[in-house]
Design a protein around this motif. Structure first.
Motif, PDB file in Angstrom:
ATOM      1  N   ASN A 169       1.030  -1.315   0.045  1.00 17.11           N
ATOM      2  CA  ASN A 169      -0.032   0.413   0.065  1.00 17.11           C
ATOM      3  C   ASN A 169       1.333   1.654  -0.070  1.00 17.11           C
ATOM      4  OD1 ASN A 169      -1.836   1.930  -0.146  1.00 17.11           O
ATOM      5  ND2 ASN A 169      -2.158   1.232   2.290  1.00 17.11           N
TER       6      ASN A 169
ATOM      7  N   GLN B 148      -5.992  -0.424   3.724  1.00 14.22           N
ATOM      8  CA  GLN B 148      -4.797  -1.001   2.366  1.00 14.22           C
ATOM      9  C   GLN B 148      -6.517  -1.842   1.889  1.00 14.22           C
ATOM     10  OE1 GLN B 148      -1.389  -3.284   3.123  1.00 14.22           O
ATOM     11  NE2 GLN B 148      -2.666  -5.190   3.753  1.00 14.22           N
ATOM     12  N   TRP B 149      -6.080  -2.420   0.934  1.00 16.81           N
ATOM     13  CA  TRP B 149      -7.276  -2.727   0.054  1.00 16.81           C
ATOM     14  C   TRP B 149      -6.749  -4.690   0.747  1.00 16.81           C
ATOM     15  CZ3 TRP B 149     -11.411  -1.377  -1.923  1.00 16.81           C
ATOM     16  CH2 TRP B 149     -11.801   0.849  -1.617  1.00 16.81           C
TER      17      TRP B 149
ATOM     18  N   VAL C 229      -7.269  -5.230  -7.136  1.00 19.24           N
ATOM     19  CA  VAL C 229      -7.161  -5.666  -5.047  1.00 19.24           C
ATOM     20  C   VAL C 229      -5.572  -4.346  -5.473  1.00 19.24           C
ATOM     21  CG1 VAL C 229      -5.867  -6.262  -3.417  1.00 19.24           C
ATOM     22  CG2 VAL C 229      -8.101  -7.287  -4.090  1.00 19.24           C
TER      23      VAL C 229
ATOM     24  N   ASN D 173      -4.688  -0.542  -4.187  1.00 22.28           N
ATOM     25  CA  ASN D 173      -3.242  -0.376  -3.206  1.00 22.28           C
ATOM     26  C   ASN D 173      -1.877   0.619  -4.154  1.00 22.28           C
ATOM     27  OD1 ASN D 173      -3.231  -1.730  -0.789  1.00 22.28           O
ATOM     28  ND2 ASN D 173      -3.758  -3.855  -1.992  1.00 22.28           N
TER      29      ASN D 173
ATOM     30  N   ASP E 248     -13.846   4.420   0.312  1.00 24.30           N
ATOM     31  CA  ASP E 248     -13.801   2.972   0.632  1.00 24.30           C
ATOM     32  C   ASP E 248     -14.139   2.111   0.134  1.00 24.30           C
ATOM     33  OD1 ASP E 248     -12.568   4.823   2.825  1.00 24.30           O
ATOM     34  OD2 ASP E 248     -14.166   4.747   3.832  1.00 24.30           O
ATOM     35  N   TYR E 249     -15.289   2.051  -1.214  1.00 25.23           N
ATOM     36  CA  TYR E 249     -15.322   0.590  -2.195  1.00 25.23           C
ATOM     37  C   TYR E 249     -15.150   0.970  -3.335  1.00 25.23           C
ATOM     38  CZ  TYR E 249     -19.018   0.833   2.516  1.00 25.23           C
ATOM     39  OH  TYR E 249     -18.479   0.520   3.472  1.00 25.23           O
TER      40      TYR E 249
ATOM     41  N   LEU F   7     -15.833  -4.293  -3.670  1.00 28.95           N
ATOM     42  CA  LEU F   7     -14.678  -4.086  -2.758  1.00 28.95           C
ATOM     43  C   LEU F   7     -14.387  -3.282  -1.345  1.00 28.95           C
ATOM     44  CD1 LEU F   7     -13.976  -5.362  -6.005  1.00 28.95           C
ATOM     45  CD2 LEU F   7     -11.409  -5.595  -5.231  1.00 28.95           C
TER      46      LEU F   7
ATOM     47  N   ARG G 118     -12.281  -1.575   1.830  1.00 32.54           N
ATOM     48  CA  ARG G 118     -11.394  -1.376   2.385  1.00 32.54           C
ATOM     49  C   ARG G 118     -11.681  -1.937   3.544  1.00 32.54           C
ATOM     50  NH1 ARG G 118      -7.657   3.100   1.432  1.00 32.54           N
ATOM     51  NH2 ARG G 118      -9.013   4.253  -0.268  1.00 32.54           N
ATOM     52  N   GLU G 119     -10.418  -2.454   3.629  1.00 33.53           N
ATOM     53  CA  GLU G 119     -10.058  -3.182   5.490  1.00 33.53           C
ATOM     54  C   GLU G 119     -10.621  -2.032   6.045  1.00 33.53           C
ATOM     55  OE1 GLU G 119      -9.297  -5.725   5.865  1.00 33.53           O
ATOM     56  OE2 GLU G 119      -8.405  -6.277   3.832  1.00 33.53           O
TER      57      GLU G 119
END
Length: 533
Positions: A101, A108-109, A142, A146, A155-156, A170, A172-173
């Motif tokens: 990242n 990170q993703w 992914v 990053n 965030d998506y 997806l 974000r963590e």
């Protein structure tokens, strides 16, 4: 991470190679039953069979046991019950390398925070779509997210996977992997905040004040002050945030050939996107006169020839969603094409033959047409004669030459009779009329065309070309309303450029010479001036 649209099994204890085995065993659909029990293609626990480890990856952790077939499962709320099983592996490449990242300030993703997404929800999250950039691969998505780091503030993200033929969301963590949360986040995106191919560096207000758009456009176009003024007003509203973000900007340029319709579209693209070639898309609508050519426009559906090629419009809009798109001679397009355009103008998005949605609210669509060209030209001549007789100066505002009353009474019935759809015309922001050139404007065109070739002679051959207004008046006589400025360009080519080329071939003129153009016996002649030192 391993998932199906029917079963979601946590496999956090799997090594990377084991996860890859799970995906590889299911891609071709042969080992689905074994995979959901934690078994690879050879019937052994994932990651423990021959050749089950990816190069460079670590062996299975001691004591690891495959998940039991009775492991609890969950059904993603967005997945249709009848959907076929799909799986994928994300978050690492085949070589076992992880993703770094580049934005330490943001989480990170990874491939552990994803879920299937119903196709019906794609339009609600369209600004999160990174399918094209990630080449339809969740693994690539992914890594891309990053790599982008802080450049992707959301965030998506959503992506259509060619491998699983499924849409995925997806997160974000640390972000909630919830559809409602994603929709709310999507609503908060301000226009232009999502990543796009549009020009990032906008003209500053100070620069626009010093050199207004009207003056910029007039540099490349002769006449058409009314059309330029109306176009500039709409673009200025967009630049300053006084426009609808739900619809793209749509123009219809009406008038005869060769009077600046296409050139104005090019000038708009040059202003908005500068030197970005992807920022201007031109489509000749005479190539889309048949119903079957709709597939060429937006792409063929699955199972049909040309499916992988994509559509002429959609694949270009993917590269630059904020492009200036020119539909030349739109009146020649098949009605089904107009239906596609109506949906695009109304909703600000276009779905291609692959089911992928292209967000194009930031685009500017320009349609040109020769419809009503005679009525526009006749009214312009009549009004100009009236102004001249009254001793008034023509300023060429749109309302002065073609009044709203005349447009509604004469021109609109012609447009409605051809397009046969009021809603199509109603979605157009501005219908602009391009007027035939005045005598003064024709002289300007002749001067500009000769001057262009004078600069070429200077640059290529170090020759100086001089001429008088007699030459311009002679060239203007060849003006043909059917071809507009092109008739003057062709006449300069025949009468001036061809003679210069012939004289150069015969060594009558050469480097350092000054050539004076004149008229004698109804043709252009060349004579030598003082030779340059």
């Amino acid at each position: 991470f391993f998932s199906t649209t029917c079963n979601m099994i946590p496999v956090k204890n799997l090594t990377e190679a084991q996860a890859l085995d799970a995906a590889d065993g299911v891609i071709d659909g042969k080992f689905y039953g074994q995979a959901i029990q934690g078994l690879g293609p050879n019937g052994q626990p994932l990651g423990q069979g021959p050749g089950s480890q990816a190069p460079g990856s670590k062996p299975a952790a001691p004591g690891w046991t495959p998940p039991s077939s009775s492991a609890p499962t969950s059904v993603p709320p967005s997945a249709p019950p009848s959907a076929p099983p799909k799986t994928f592996s994300a978050g690492a490449g085949a070589g076992g390398g992880g993703v770094v990242n580049d934005a330490p300030g943001l989480p990170q993703w990874s491939g552990s925070n994803v879920r299937p997404l119903e196709a019906s929800m794609v339009s609600e999250l369209r600004k999160f779509n990174i399918t094209e950039a990630a080449q339809s691969s969740v693994t690539n998505a992914v890594k891309l997210l990053n790599d982008l780091g802080e450049a992707w503030q959301n965030d998506y993200a959503i992506i259509f996977s060619k491998q699983s033929h499924t849409w995925w969301m997806l997160a974000r963590e640390g972000a909630v992997l919830d559809l409602n949360s994603a929709v709310e986040a999507h609503k908060k995106i301000t226009p232009g905040s999502a990543k796009s191919n549009a020009t990032k560096d906008k003209k500053s207000k100070e620069e626009r004040k010093k050199f207004p758009l009207e003056k910029r456009l007039c540099q490349g176009i002769v006449g058409q002050r009314g059309a330029i003024a109306s176009t500039s007003q709409q673009i200025r509203r967009k630049e300053n945030g006084w426009h609808s973000t739900d619809h793209p900007l749509v123009f219809l340029f009406l008038g005869s050939s060769g009077i600046g319709k296409t050139e104005l579209a090019k000038q708009i693209a040059k202003y908005v996107h500068e030197d970005d070639k992807d920022g201007f898309i031109r489509l000749d609508m005479s190539e889309y006169q048949s119903q079957h050519e709709v597939s060429k426009f937006i792409g063929a559906p699955p199972g049909y020839q040309g499916y992988d090629d994509g559509g002429q419009l959609t694949k270009k809009l993917k590269r630059c969603p904020g492009a200036v798109v020119l539909f030349d001679e739109v009146e020649k397009a098949h009605p089904d094409i107009l239906t596609c355009l109506l949906a695009t103008f109304d909703e600000g998005r276009l779905t291609d033959g692959k089911g992928e949605t292209i967000e194009c609210c930031d685009a500017t669509f320009v349609m040109t047409s020769n419809l009503a060209q005679k009525e526009i030209a006749d009214e312009a001549v009549r009004v100009r004669a009236k102004l001249s007789k009254a001793g008034q100066t023509e300023t060429e505002t749109a309302r002065e030459i073609i009044s709203p009353e005349y447009a509604q009474k004469v021109i609109m019935p012609i447009l409605k009779g051809h397009f046969k759809r009021d809603e199509f015309l109603g979605r157009i922001n501005e219908i602009l009329f391009f007027l035939p050139f005045t005598e003064e404007q024709k002289m300007h065109l002749a001067n500009r065309e000769i001057d262009k070739w004078s600069k070429i002679a200077k640059k290529r051959h170090n020759m100086e070309i001089q001429w008088s207004t007699d030459v311009e008046e002679f060239v203007v006589k060849a003006y043909d309303p059917r071809f507009g400025v092109r008739s003057i360009q062709h006449e300069v080519g025949r009468q001036v450029v061809s003679r210069l080329a012939a004289a150069h071939e015969e060594d009558k003129i050469g480097e350092g010479d000054t050539i004076i153009l004149g008229i004698r016996e109804n043709e252009v002649v060349l004579r030598m001036g003082a030779k340059k030192s």
